[in-house]
Write a protein that holds these residues in place. Structure first.
Motif, PDB file in Angstrom:
ATOM      1  N   UNK A  74       0.835  -1.202   0.000  1.00  0.00           N
ATOM      2  CA  UNK A  74       0.000   0.000   0.000  1.00  0.00           C
ATOM      3  C   UNK A  74       0.873   1.257   0.000  1.00  0.00           C
ATOM      4  N   UNK A  75       0.340   2.335  -0.566  1.00  0.00           N
ATOM      5  CA  UNK A  75       1.089   3.576  -0.582  1.00  0.00           C
ATOM      6  C   UNK A  75       1.203   4.161   0.812  1.00  0.00           C
ATOM      7  N   UNK A  76       2.258   4.920   1.044  1.00  0.00           N
ATOM      8  CA  UNK A  76       2.486   5.514   2.351  1.00  0.00           C
ATOM      9  C   UNK A  76       1.871   6.908   2.425  1.00  0.00           C
ATOM     10  N   UNK A  77       1.448   7.288   3.602  1.00  0.00           N
ATOM     11  CA  UNK A  77       0.863   8.625   3.776  1.00  0.00           C
ATOM     12  C   UNK A  77       1.936   9.695   3.683  1.00  0.00           C
ATOM     13  N   UNK A  78       3.172   9.350   4.025  1.00  0.00           N
ATOM     14  CA  UNK A  78       4.262  10.309   4.007  1.00  0.00           C
ATOM     15  C   UNK A  78       5.345   9.820   3.055  1.00  0.00           C
ATOM     16  N   UNK A  79       5.900  10.716   2.273  1.00  0.00           N
ATOM     17  CA  UNK A  79       6.919  10.340   1.306  1.00  0.00           C
ATOM     18  C   UNK A  79       8.169   9.830   2.014  1.00  0.00           C
ATOM     19  N   UNK A  80       8.617   8.657   1.606  1.00  0.00           N
ATOM     20  CA  UNK A  80       9.826   8.076   2.178  1.00  0.00           C
ATOM     21  C   UNK A  80      10.885   7.809   1.112  1.00  0.00           C
ATOM     22  N   UNK A  81      10.581   8.150  -0.137  1.00  0.00           N
ATOM     23  CA  UNK A  81      11.504   7.889  -1.231  1.00  0.00           C
ATOM     24  C   UNK A  81      12.367   9.111  -1.529  1.00  0.00           C
ATOM     25  N   UNK A  82      13.451   8.885  -2.255  1.00  0.00           N
ATOM     26  CA  UNK A  82      14.367   9.955  -2.644  1.00  0.00           C
ATOM     27  C   UNK A  82      14.051  10.516  -4.023  1.00  0.00           C
ATOM     28  N   UNK A  83      13.245   9.803  -4.775  1.00  0.00           N
ATOM     29  CA  UNK A  83      12.937  10.214  -6.144  1.00  0.00           C
ATOM     30  C   UNK A  83      12.101  11.484  -6.181  1.00  0.00           C
ATOM     31  N   UNK A  96       7.012   6.114  -6.228  1.00  0.00           N
ATOM     32  CA  UNK A  96       8.343   6.708  -6.168  1.00  0.00           C
ATOM     33  C   UNK A  96       8.285   8.195  -5.841  1.00  0.00           C
ATOM     34  N   UNK A  97       7.257   8.871  -6.338  1.00  0.00           N
ATOM     35  CA  UNK A  97       7.121  10.312  -6.080  1.00  0.00           C
ATOM     36  C   UNK A  97       6.403  10.602  -4.771  1.00  0.00           C
ATOM     37  N   UNK A  98       5.983   9.547  -4.076  1.00  0.00           N
ATOM     38  CA  UNK A  98       5.315   9.730  -2.787  1.00  0.00           C
ATOM     39  C   UNK A  98       3.913  10.273  -2.907  1.00  0.00           C
ATOM     40  N   UNK A  99       3.238   9.952  -4.020  1.00  0.00           N
ATOM     41  CA  UNK A  99       1.884  10.446  -4.264  1.00  0.00           C
ATOM     42  C   UNK A  99       0.880   9.308  -4.175  1.00  0.00           C
ATOM     43  N   UNK A 100      -0.330   9.636  -3.780  1.00  0.00           N
ATOM     44  CA  UNK A 100      -1.395   8.646  -3.743  1.00  0.00           C
ATOM     45  C   UNK A 100      -1.822   8.321  -5.159  1.00  0.00           C
ATOM     46  N   UNK A 101      -1.933   7.040  -5.458  1.00  0.00           N
ATOM     47  CA  UNK A 101      -2.319   6.644  -6.809  1.00  0.00           C
ATOM     48  C   UNK A 101      -3.741   7.090  -7.100  1.00  0.00           C
ATOM     49  N   UNK A 102      -3.945   7.808  -8.202  1.00  0.00           N
ATOM     50  CA  UNK A 102      -5.270   8.395  -8.457  1.00  0.00           C
ATOM     51  C   UNK A 102      -6.250   7.387  -9.034  1.00  0.00           C
ATOM     52  N   UNK A 103      -7.521   7.625  -8.751  1.00  0.00           N
ATOM     53  CA  UNK A 103      -8.598   6.919  -9.424  1.00  0.00           C
ATOM     54  C   UNK A 103      -9.697   7.947  -9.689  1.00  0.00           C
ATOM     55  N   UNK A 104     -10.825   7.504 -10.217  1.00  0.00           N
ATOM     56  CA  UNK A 104     -11.876   8.452 -10.588  1.00  0.00           C
ATOM     57  C   UNK A 104     -12.363   9.270  -9.400  1.00  0.00           C
ATOM     58  N   UNK A 105     -12.472   8.638  -8.230  1.00  0.00           N
ATOM     59  CA  UNK A 105     -12.982   9.345  -7.059  1.00  0.00           C
ATOM     60  C   UNK A 105     -11.954  10.302  -6.470  1.00  0.00           C
ATOM     61  N   UNK A 106     -10.664  10.049  -6.759  1.00  0.00           N
ATOM     62  CA  UNK A 106      -9.602  10.892  -6.190  1.00  0.00           C
ATOM     63  C   UNK A 106      -9.190  12.004  -7.124  1.00  0.00           C
ATOM     64  N   UNK A 107      -9.772  12.058  -8.308  1.00  0.00           N
ATOM     65  CA  UNK A 107      -9.359  13.069  -9.281  1.00  0.00           C
ATOM     66  C   UNK A 107     -10.569  13.749  -9.906  1.00  0.00           C
ATOM     67  N   UNK A 108     -11.334  14.492  -9.121  1.00  0.00           N
ATOM     68  CA  UNK A 108     -12.540  15.130  -9.667  1.00  0.00           C
ATOM     69  C   UNK A 108     -12.235  16.113 -10.797  1.00  0.00           C
TER      70      UNK A 108
END
Length: 362
Positions: free
Chosen positions: A17-26, A343-355
């Protein structure tokens, strides 16, 4: 070692699962695709079935000096010196089917538009993306999603040799600038290199009506990388597929090795720039595979059983140096989009997350 291996799979192909806080260097991502380069050449080098005097080369033995060795490990290093000299030591390569390390298209079309749609959107869409015709993609690519994100808007760019890319990326809707086909560099502050590339591309059309020579695509992309400093850059090289369709194995191999050198230049440029050095992940993939016989290697699509056999590789600050992956498993190019978001520490978008996107595509 076990922990590192598990992290390698997780960090690159996102099996968690994606993390709430960015932990990557990218902080930046560069995506590159070859059109129709087979996994066989990547992992075995020049094919002994095709490097002969069957008429698929200009003269008997003309490829032997540059590409032939009895050892397939040495052959692949001759063909792809950067991939095997750098990425294999500092990154990861997936898709050597000899080890059961399988990478396949999720789509069942096995040609270019569906392959690029899958790579860039994170899903197959065989119902709507079923031809290479020039129609605007109804799906939203990761480039479009990122172009709407704070910190990325206006910092996403795309370059391709094939003139269908403005439609695949849906340049009109997405707002992502796409230089593809025979497009010229535009704007009031062109570099001298861009002016020169414009003149040369106008004078040298190449052998195909809808695909320019990769040297022009690479030249424009490199100038944009240096001048515009995009945070997300997509580059698609096309010559390998077109030479293959013409049955010219010599040109196919030369184009493949030249593209390896183009990618070396991209990586070396990244590593010499403080904005990108140790902050950028490079992911390289392919839109589809091709056949394995003396005739079918020229083709792909649903009639070619091997048309969906592909490969992926990555190098960057969050990708462990695991090299050639030999663990059995199944991956798809549809995993790339989710990987980029992780890698960019972003939540993966779907239809409900991208109005905002949802409103745009109604």
């Amino acid at each position: 070692m076990k922990k590192n291996l598990l992290f390698a799979f997780a960090a690159f192909f996102l099996l968690f699962e994606t993390h709430a806080q960015k932990t990557t260097k990218t902080e930046n991502v560069i995506l590159v695709t070859f059109d129709g380069l087979r996994w066989q050449e990547l992992f075995r080098g020049a094919d002994s079935l095709l490097v002969d005097d069957t008429g698929m080369i200009e003269s008997s033995g003309s490829l032997l000096k540059d590409f032939w060795h009895a050892d397939p490990i040495k052959r692949r290093e001759m063909l792809f010196p950067f991939f095997w000299g750098t990425i294999a030591k500092q990154g990861q390569l997936y898709g050597n089917r000899a080890y059961g390390n399988l990478v396949d298209n999720a789509n069942k079309m096995w040609f270019s538009y569906p392959g690029y749609n899958e790579f860039l959107t994170g899903k197959a869409d065989d119902e709507r993306i079923d031809s290479n015709d020039k129609f605007n993609n109804p799906n939203v690519t990761i480039l479009e999603y990122l172009n709407l994100q704070p910190g990325y808007h206006g910092k996403v760019m795309a370059f391709g040799s094939w003139d269908v890319f403005p439609y695949i990326i849906n340049e009109e809707r997405s707002g992502v600038p796409v230089n593809a086909g025979f497009d010229l560099a535009e704007g009031g502050e062109l570099t001298e290199a861009e002016k020169t590339i414009n003149r040369l591309q106008t004078a040298i059309r190449g052998p195909w009506s809808g695909v320019r020579l990769d040297a022009f695509t690479h030249g424009y992309a490199m100038e944009a990388l240096k001048k515009d400093k995009p945070k997300v850059l997509y580059i698609s090289y096309g010559e390998t597929d077109d030479w293959a369709h013409e049955g010219k194995y010599d040109h196919y191999l030369w184009a493949a090795r030249q593209t390896d050198q183009y990618i070396r230049e991209i990586w070396e440029t990244i590593q010499s720039d403080p904005q990108y050095k140790d902050k950028t992940t490079l992911i390289v993939g392919v839109d589809h595979g091709r056949g394995i016989t003396k005739t079918s290697w020229k083709n792909h699509g649903q009639s070619v059983p091997e048309g969906g056999h592909i490969w992926l590789m990555a190098i960057g600050p969050d990708t462990p140096a695991s090299g050639e992956m030999k663990t059995k498993g199944q991956w798809h190019s549809s995993m790339v989009a989710r990987t980029v978001y992780e890698l960019l520490g972003l939540e993966y978008p779907d239809a409900s997350a991208a109005p905002a996107i949802k409103e745009m595509i109604k």
